[in-house]
Design a protein around this motif. Structure first.
Motif, PDB file in Angstrom:
ATOM      1  N   MET A   1       0.842  -1.185   0.000  1.00 33.30           N
ATOM      2  CA  MET A   1       0.000   0.000   0.000  1.00 33.30           C
ATOM      3  C   MET A   1       0.880   1.239   0.000  1.00 33.30           C
ATOM      4  O   MET A   1       1.802   1.355   0.808  1.00 33.30           O
ATOM      5  N   ILE A   2       0.610   2.147  -0.912  1.00 35.94           N
ATOM      6  CA  ILE A   2       1.396   3.393  -0.929  1.00 35.94           C
ATOM      7  C   ILE A   2       0.460   4.592  -0.757  1.00 35.94           C
ATOM      8  O   ILE A   2      -0.710   4.536  -1.165  1.00 35.94           O
ATOM      9  N   VAL A   3       1.011   5.653  -0.144  1.00 33.99           N
ATOM     10  CA  VAL A   3       0.242   6.898   0.034  1.00 33.99           C
ATOM     11  C   VAL A   3       1.070   8.021  -0.573  1.00 33.99           C
ATOM     12  O   VAL A   3       2.268   8.127  -0.299  1.00 33.99           O
ATOM     13  N   ARG A   4       0.458   8.788  -1.460  1.00 39.92           N
ATOM     14  CA  ARG A   4       1.217   9.862  -2.128  1.00 39.92           C
ATOM     15  C   ARG A   4       0.426  11.170  -2.184  1.00 39.92           C
ATOM     16  O   ARG A   4      -0.819  11.125  -2.192  1.00 39.92           O
ATOM     17  N   LYS A   5       1.179  12.213  -2.227  1.00 40.95           N
ATOM     18  CA  LYS A   5       0.522  13.527  -2.398  1.00 40.95           C
ATOM     19  C   LYS A   5       0.829  14.022  -3.799  1.00 40.95           C
ATOM     20  O   LYS A   5       1.966  13.940  -4.246  1.00 40.95           O
ATOM     21  N   TYR A   6      -0.185  14.542  -4.468  1.00 37.77           N
ATOM     22  CA  TYR A   6      -0.004  15.104  -5.805  1.00 37.77           C
ATOM     23  C   TYR A   6      -0.425  16.579  -5.803  1.00 37.77           C
ATOM     24  O   TYR A   6      -1.424  16.925  -5.176  1.00 37.77           O
ATOM     25  N   LYS A   7       0.385  17.394  -6.494  1.00 39.24           N
ATOM     26  CA  LYS A   7       0.030  18.817  -6.597  1.00 39.24           C
ATOM     27  C   LYS A   7      -0.255  19.130  -8.059  1.00 39.24           C
ATOM     28  O   LYS A   7       0.499  18.712  -8.938  1.00 39.24           O
ATOM     29  N   ALA A   8      -1.366  19.843  -8.298  1.00 41.45           N
ATOM     30  CA  ALA A   8      -1.723  20.200  -9.676  1.00 41.45           C
ATOM     31  C   ALA A   8      -2.507  21.507  -9.679  1.00 41.45           C
ATOM     32  O   ALA A   8      -3.027  21.920  -8.640  1.00 41.45           O
ATOM     33  N   ARG A   9      -2.569  22.103 -10.887  1.00 47.97           N
ATOM     34  CA  ARG A   9      -3.249  23.408 -10.940  1.00 47.97           C
ATOM     35  C   ARG A   9      -4.755  23.228 -10.772  1.00 47.97           C
ATOM     36  O   ARG A   9      -5.424  24.101 -10.228  1.00 47.97           O
ATOM     37  N   ASN A  10      -5.247  22.103 -11.187  1.00 45.26           N
ATOM     38  CA  ASN A  10      -6.666  21.841 -10.959  1.00 45.26           C
ATOM     39  C   ASN A  10      -6.862  20.346 -10.727  1.00 45.26           C
ATOM     40  O   ASN A  10      -5.932  19.542 -10.919  1.00 45.26           O
ATOM     41  N   MET A  11      -8.065  19.980 -10.365  1.00 43.28           N
ATOM     42  CA  MET A  11      -8.347  18.576 -10.008  1.00 43.28           C
ATOM     43  C   MET A  11      -8.194  17.661 -11.228  1.00 43.28           C
ATOM     44  O   MET A  11      -7.699  16.542 -11.134  1.00 43.28           O
TER      45      MET A  11
ATOM     46  N   VAL B   1      -7.092   5.527  -4.723  1.00 43.63           N
ATOM     47  CA  VAL B   1      -8.228   6.117  -3.972  1.00 43.63           C
ATOM     48  C   VAL B   1      -7.816   7.468  -3.400  1.00 43.63           C
ATOM     49  O   VAL B   1      -6.751   7.591  -2.773  1.00 43.63           O
ATOM     50  N   ILE B   2      -8.589   8.491  -3.657  1.00 46.40           N
ATOM     51  CA  ILE B   2      -8.277   9.831  -3.120  1.00 46.40           C
ATOM     52  C   ILE B   2      -8.707   9.880  -1.656  1.00 46.40           C
ATOM     53  O   ILE B   2      -9.868   9.606  -1.317  1.00 46.40           O
ATOM     54  N   ILE B   3      -7.742  10.137  -0.805  1.00 47.53           N
ATOM     55  CA  ILE B   3      -8.049  10.195   0.638  1.00 47.53           C
ATOM     56  C   ILE B   3      -8.507  11.621   1.038  1.00 47.53           C
ATOM     57  O   ILE B   3      -9.430  11.827   1.781  1.00 47.53           O
ATOM     58  N   SER B   4      -7.771  12.599   0.465  1.00 45.88           N
ATOM     59  CA  SER B   4      -8.170  13.984   0.800  1.00 45.88           C
ATOM     60  C   SER B   4      -7.718  14.924  -0.308  1.00 45.88           C
ATOM     61  O   SER B   4      -6.841  14.571  -1.107  1.00 45.88           O
ATOM     62  N   GLN B   5      -8.334  16.067  -0.349  1.00 43.59           N
ATOM     63  CA  GLN B   5      -7.895  17.083  -1.304  1.00 43.59           C
ATOM     64  C   GLN B   5      -8.049  18.474  -0.655  1.00 43.59           C
ATOM     65  O   GLN B   5      -8.931  18.674   0.168  1.00 43.59           O
ATOM     66  N   ARG B   6      -7.130  19.361  -0.960  1.00 42.42           N
ATOM     67  CA  ARG B   6      -7.240  20.717  -0.426  1.00 42.42           C
ATOM     68  C   ARG B   6      -6.533  21.705  -1.337  1.00 42.42           C
ATOM     69  O   ARG B   6      -5.692  21.304  -2.152  1.00 42.42           O
ATOM     70  N   LYS B   7      -6.910  22.952  -1.150  1.00 39.60           N
ATOM     71  CA  LYS B   7      -6.269  23.990  -1.946  1.00 39.60           C
ATOM     72  C   LYS B   7      -5.161  24.595  -1.098  1.00 39.60           C
ATOM     73  O   LYS B   7      -5.356  24.880   0.077  1.00 39.60           O
ATOM     74  N   ILE B   8      -4.018  24.767  -1.717  1.00 37.59           N
ATOM     75  CA  ILE B   8      -2.915  25.414  -0.987  1.00 37.59           C
ATOM     76  C   ILE B   8      -2.336  26.509  -1.873  1.00 37.59           C
ATOM     77  O   ILE B   8      -2.585  26.522  -3.071  1.00 37.59           O
TER      78      ILE B   8
ATOM     79  N   ILE C   1      -3.075  26.146  -5.685  1.00 40.46           N
ATOM     80  CA  ILE C   1      -3.004  24.836  -6.370  1.00 40.46           C
ATOM     81  C   ILE C   1      -3.749  23.782  -5.526  1.00 40.46           C
ATOM     82  O   ILE C   1      -4.057  24.016  -4.360  1.00 40.46           O
ATOM     83  N   PHE C   2      -3.963  22.630  -6.163  1.00 44.48           N
ATOM     84  CA  PHE C   2      -4.641  21.513  -5.454  1.00 44.48           C
ATOM     85  C   PHE C   2      -3.611  20.507  -4.936  1.00 44.48           C
ATOM     86  O   PHE C   2      -2.690  20.150  -5.654  1.00 44.48           O
ATOM     87  N   GLU C   3      -3.802  20.111  -3.709  1.00 45.58           N
ATOM     88  CA  GLU C   3      -2.959  19.024  -3.176  1.00 45.58           C
ATOM     89  C   GLU C   3      -3.902  17.837  -2.904  1.00 45.58           C
ATOM     90  O   GLU C   3      -4.824  17.945  -2.103  1.00 45.58           O
ATOM     91  N   VAL C   4      -3.610  16.757  -3.592  1.00 38.24           N
ATOM     92  CA  VAL C   4      -4.492  15.578  -3.464  1.00 38.24           C
ATOM     93  C   VAL C   4      -3.682  14.425  -2.852  1.00 38.24           C
ATOM     94  O   VAL C   4      -2.581  14.113  -3.327  1.00 38.24           O
TER      95      VAL C   4
END
Ligand SMILES: Nc1nc2c(ncn2[C@@H]2O[C@H](COP(=O)(O)OP(=O)(O)OP(=O)(O)O)[C@@H](O)[C@H]2O)c(=O)[nH]1
Ligand SMILES: [Mg+2]
Length: 365
Positions: A1-11, A27-34, A47-50
């Motif tokens: 099982m891996i957990v990663r954070k992705y940053k992008a300009r939009n979802m 599976v997306i665990i959480s998303q927020r704007k930073i 930007i979005f951090e997912v």
């Protein structure tokens, strides 16, 4: 099982990235704007951090890759699948071959008995050869009437064994391979006829080939007290016969010859022709290999023997060779010998006694 954070300009961009790297099952665990970049909070970019989780990035289906990656992934997947397939196929084939081999072995092992009746196996155990067994089976099948197989078998075998028990008279010759018991049988016959039947018996030997052969027969002649002559050539033969004119029976011993040596057998024929007799007996041992019986019986045919004498019945426990010899030679059996004792170990067995031996119902000890 891996957990990663992705940053992008939009979802949308984030999801593309995630699917490309982790596949569609991520599976997306959480998303927020930073906020990213800028100076002292000014000019920063939203930007979005997912945060996502996935089992393993290698679990991606080839459909989840972008074009270039997909080709590579496809090749890799095909390679894996082919390898798996080959492995499975090879294992299957190996298993299949092993199963077939086992099956074949079983068939081969059982085939000894397949298609053969108990009767055939019993006859084989008595050392009867295949052609004799086939003859027996064929003859049995022609017998009509309400008889059991056992009775049919007895009838057929008894019919196949021919015997000739006519009294010996005039000139009697014994021929045969080396060591089968010709001289011993001559001594037995001479002893019985001279001492039991009170006949006038003469002995002649043309066996000057083997050292001691002459002495062997002379000893018997001396003990029984009968005339004895050694013949070296055809001329001597005529003289020897003339000198025994008053004898009821003249027994002639010959040199043991290999049936394969045609020259030696022809040489013997020159002597035998001079005797002008139809009392020629082929002596053959009951212990002779089946494959050799035909060779011996045929090799001696040029001597026109009329009967066969089967020796050494005491040296075996299966008597199929009696019928094999009889079948191969087509000549009746005059005597059988059952031991080394002179003169008692010689018999005129009838076909019933011989049948019992062949069928394993009797034994000579
Ligand atoms: N067990 C057994 N032995 C026998 C019988 N007849 C002969 N013998 C033995 O077989 C051996 C060979 O016997 P011979 O009479 O010398 O045989 P042959 O055919 O004259 O031999 P060659 O003259 O050398 O061709 C001797 O040891 C005999 O005692 C028999 O019926 N049973
Ligand atoms: Mg001899």
């Amino acid at each position: 099982m891996i957990v990663r954070k992705y940053k992008a300009r939009n979802m949308h961009e984030a999801i593309l990235k995630i699917r490309r790297e982790l596949g569609k099952d991520a599976v997306i665990i959480s998303q927020r704007k930073i906020r990213k970049g800028g100076l002292l909070g000014l000019f920063s970019q939203k930007i979005f951090e997912v945060t996502v989780t996935a089992d393993n990035s290698d679990t991606r289906d080839i459909n989840d890759y972008d074009t270039t990656e997909s080709i590579e992934a496809f090749k890799k997947a095909v390679k894996h699948k082919t390898h798996d397939l080959e492995r499975i196929n090879n294992e299957d084939i190996i298993k299949e071959v092993k199963d077939m081999r086992n099956m074949l072995n079983n068939v081969m092992q059982n085939s000894i008995g397949i298609g053969k009746s108990k009767l055939q196996l019993k006859l084989e155990n008595s050392d009867l050869n295949t052609s004799v067994i086939n003859n027996i089976m064929r003859e049995m099948s022609t017998i009509t009437g309400d008889l059991e197989d056992r009775e049919k078998l007895r009838l057929v075998v008894q019919n196949m064994i021919r015997v000739d028990h006519r009294k010996l008279d005039k000139t009697v010759v014994l021929v045969g391979p080396t060591g089968v018991g010709k001289t011993t049988t001559i001594a037995k016959l001479a002893g019985k006829m001279a001492l039991v039947e009170n006949k006038k018996v003469g002995l002649i030997t043309i066996d000057t080939y083997r050292i001691g052969a002459v002495e062997q027969l002379r000893t018997y002649a001396d003990i029984i007290n009968i005339p004895f002559k050694v013949v070296l050539n055809v001329k001597d033969m005529e003289k020897a016969i003339e000198s025994m004119e008053d004898c009821d029976v003249i027994l002639v011993d010959t040199t043991g010859r290999s049936s394969k040596n045609k020259m030696q057998i022809s040489e013997l024929r020159t002597f035998i022709n001079k005797l002008n007799t139809d009392n020629i007996h082929l002596v053959i041992s009951c212990t002779t290999k089946n494959s050799d019986i035909d060779v011996i019986v045929n090799g001696y045919k040029q001597l026109n023997y009329n009967n066969v004498i089967i020796t050494k019945l005491d040296e075996t426990c299966t008597y199929g060779s009696i019928l094999n010899i009889e079948n191969s030679s087509s000549k009746p059996i005059s005597f059988v010998t059952t031991g080394q004792n002179v003169p008692e170990d010689i018999k005129c067995m009838d076909s019933d006694e011989l049948t019992k031996l062949v069928l394993g119902e009797d034994i000579i000890c």
